[in-house]
Design a protein around this motif. Structure first.
Motif, PDB file in Angstrom:
ATOM      1  N   PRO A  34       3.561  -4.931   2.138  1.00 40.47           N
ATOM      2  CA  PRO A  34       3.396  -3.534   2.544  1.00 40.47           C
ATOM      3  C   PRO A  34       4.279  -2.573   1.748  1.00 40.47           C
ATOM      4  N   ASP A  35       5.519  -2.970   1.470  1.00 41.95           N
ATOM      5  CA  ASP A  35       6.393  -2.107   0.667  1.00 41.95           C
ATOM      6  C   ASP A  35       5.941  -2.046  -0.779  1.00 41.95           C
ATOM      7  N   LEU A  36       5.456  -3.157  -1.330  1.00 38.57           N
ATOM      8  CA  LEU A  36       4.972  -3.151  -2.708  1.00 38.57           C
ATOM      9  C   LEU A  36       3.774  -2.217  -2.860  1.00 38.57           C
ATOM     10  N   VAL A  37       2.909  -2.200  -1.850  1.00 41.31           N
ATOM     11  CA  VAL A  37       1.741  -1.309  -1.897  1.00 41.31           C
ATOM     12  C   VAL A  37       2.194   0.145  -1.883  1.00 41.31           C
ATOM     13  N   GLU A  38       3.080   0.512  -0.962  1.00 37.01           N
ATOM     14  CA  GLU A  38       3.553   1.896  -0.869  1.00 37.01           C
ATOM     15  C   GLU A  38       4.256   2.327  -2.149  1.00 37.01           C
ATOM     16  N   LEU A  39       5.145   1.467  -2.634  1.00 42.38           N
ATOM     17  CA  LEU A  39       5.930   1.811  -3.807  1.00 42.38           C
ATOM     18  C   LEU A  39       5.068   1.918  -5.057  1.00 42.38           C
ATOM     19  N   THR A  40       4.169   0.975  -5.246  1.00 40.46           N
ATOM     20  CA  THR A  40       3.296   1.003  -6.420  1.00 40.46           C
ATOM     21  C   THR A  40       2.416   2.241  -6.408  1.00 40.46           C
ATOM     22  N   ASN A  41       1.859   2.583  -5.264  1.00 40.50           N
ATOM     23  CA  ASN A  41       1.000   3.760  -5.177  1.00 40.50           C
ATOM     24  C   ASN A  41       1.796   5.055  -5.349  1.00 40.50           C
ATOM     25  N   ALA A  42       3.034   5.077  -4.891  1.00 37.45           N
ATOM     26  CA  ALA A  42       3.870   6.256  -5.117  1.00 37.45           C
ATOM     27  C   ALA A  42       4.114   6.469  -6.609  1.00 37.45           C
ATOM     28  N   TRP A  89       8.595   3.404 -10.890  1.00 34.52           N
ATOM     29  CA  TRP A  89       8.602   2.392  -9.836  1.00 34.52           C
ATOM     30  C   TRP A  89      10.034   2.031  -9.464  1.00 34.52           C
ATOM     31  N   LYS A  90      10.850   1.752 -10.473  1.00 33.85           N
ATOM     32  CA  LYS A  90      12.235   1.355 -10.213  1.00 33.85           C
ATOM     33  C   LYS A  90      13.061   2.518  -9.673  1.00 33.85           C
ATOM     34  N   ALA A  91      12.769   3.733 -10.139  1.00 36.01           N
ATOM     35  CA  ALA A  91      13.506   4.898  -9.647  1.00 36.01           C
ATOM     36  C   ALA A  91      13.182   5.178  -8.186  1.00 36.01           C
ATOM     37  N   LEU A  92      11.943   4.901  -7.783  1.00 35.80           N
ATOM     38  CA  LEU A  92      11.522   5.141  -6.408  1.00 35.80           C
ATOM     39  C   LEU A  92      11.922   4.013  -5.464  1.00 35.80           C
ATOM     40  N   TYR A  93      12.296   2.877  -6.013  1.00 36.82           N
ATOM     41  CA  TYR A  93      12.583   1.721  -5.170  1.00 36.82           C
ATOM     42  C   TYR A  93      13.614   2.010  -4.069  1.00 36.82           C
ATOM     43  N   PRO A  94      14.722   2.712  -4.378  1.00 34.84           N
ATOM     44  CA  PRO A  94      15.688   2.967  -3.296  1.00 34.84           C
ATOM     45  C   PRO A  94      15.101   3.731  -2.110  1.00 34.84           C
ATOM     46  N   ALA A  95      14.089   4.565  -2.370  1.00 34.58           N
ATOM     47  CA  ALA A  95      13.500   5.352  -1.287  1.00 34.58           C
ATOM     48  C   ALA A  95      12.495   4.538  -0.466  1.00 34.58           C
ATOM     49  N   TYR A  96      11.867   3.545  -1.079  1.00 32.16           N
ATOM     50  CA  TYR A  96      10.845   2.758  -0.396  1.00 32.16           C
ATOM     51  C   TYR A  96      11.365   1.363  -0.047  1.00 32.16           C
ATOM     52  N   GLY A  97      11.932   0.700  -1.069  1.00 33.69           N
ATOM     53  CA  GLY A  97      12.638  -0.557  -0.904  1.00 33.69           C
ATOM     54  C   GLY A  97      11.951  -1.580  -0.038  1.00 33.69           C
ATOM     55  N   TYR A  98      12.518  -1.832   1.141  1.00 36.70           N
ATOM     56  CA  TYR A  98      12.066  -2.939   1.976  1.00 36.70           C
ATOM     57  C   TYR A  98      11.937  -2.538   3.440  1.00 36.70           C
ATOM     58  N   ARG A  99      11.627  -1.276   3.705  1.00 37.82           N
ATOM     59  CA  ARG A  99      11.605  -0.820   5.101  1.00 37.82           C
ATOM     60  C   ARG A  99      10.458  -1.430   5.899  1.00 37.82           C
TER      61      ARG A  99
END
Length: 229
Positions: A34-42, A89-99
């Motif tokens: 679920p986090d990979l989907v959100e982060l990738t789409n962001a 993707w990597k820059a957004l990771y802290p905001a999406y991460g693993y919630r």
């Protein structure tokens, strides 16, 4: 019980004496999709590209963020565009991460019991190294002696270099080690490193595909892993 199930049970009965278990992360210990989907789409949205469905993202995972983004971007995107998408993707990771991430049923208890029994435990993932440590600290803290993700010194699976290094760091040997994962690539890296291969069916790949890869054993519930320590 069909002939294939019987063959797999026979393989399990012949398993070597193991005191070391090394685990894949995504799809094996934790459900991170679920986090990979959100982060990738962001990241895709920020680059002006269409989003991907969860099933599409699922088909892209397993070989690291670079492979993920190369498949997620529209066909015909050049390498510079892909590199930019990876940076986003990597820059957004802290905001999406693993919630939205969660441990699979029985995993925390099973890993804790393996540790109590004295098993040497580690994680080796194709996720980038910083994220591996962050997500393990959040969901499975204090359970693994060694954890590695993809980095300069750890190539992506099925290259066996990272797995062999992890075994050395644990003070073990391939003959005493099992690698546990949910993908055909996990079976392949086990073969390449000369370790016992355990495939799990609760992850991101079908049991049929796993059986075609011919792991040494296949398990359907986390607690079954206790049979191997």
């Amino acid at each position: 019980m069909n002939n294939l199930d019987a063959a797999m049970r026979e393989q399990v009965s012949e398993k070597p004496c193991l005191d070391t278990l090394i685990f894949d992360l995504d799809g094996t210990l934790l459900d991170t999709l679920p986090d990979l989907v959100e982060l990738t789409n962001a990241a895709l949205r920020e680059c002006g590209w269409p989003e991907r469905t969860p099933q599409e993202v699922l088909s892209f995972v397993g070989n690291g963020v670079k492979a993920l983004m190369y498949q997620a971007v529209p066909e015909g995107a050049d390498s510079e565009d892909v590199e930019n998408a990876m940076r986003r993707w990597k820059a957004l990771y802290p905001a999406y991460g693993y919630r939205l991430t969660k441990a699979y049923d029985g995993i925390p208890e099973t890993i804790a019991e393996l540790k109590r029994r004295g098993a040497k435990l580690a994680v080796l993932s194709n996720k980038f190294d910083g994220a591996v440590h962050e997500v393990i600290d959040a969901y499975l803290p204090g359970l693994f002696a060694v954890a590695h993700g993809e980095c300069v010194d750890i190539p992506r699976k099925p290259d066996p270099a990272g797995l062999l290094r992890t075994i050395r760091e644990l003070g073990s040997s391939p003959s005493r080690t099992a690698y546990v994962g949910d993908s055909t690539g996990d079976v392949a890296v086990s073969r390449n490193a000369g370790v016992f291969s355990i495939a799990v069916t609760w992850g991101y790949h079908t049991e049929g595909r796993l059986l075609e890869a011919a792991p040494d054993a296949i398990v359907h519930h986390a607690a079954e892993l206790l049979e191997f320590a």
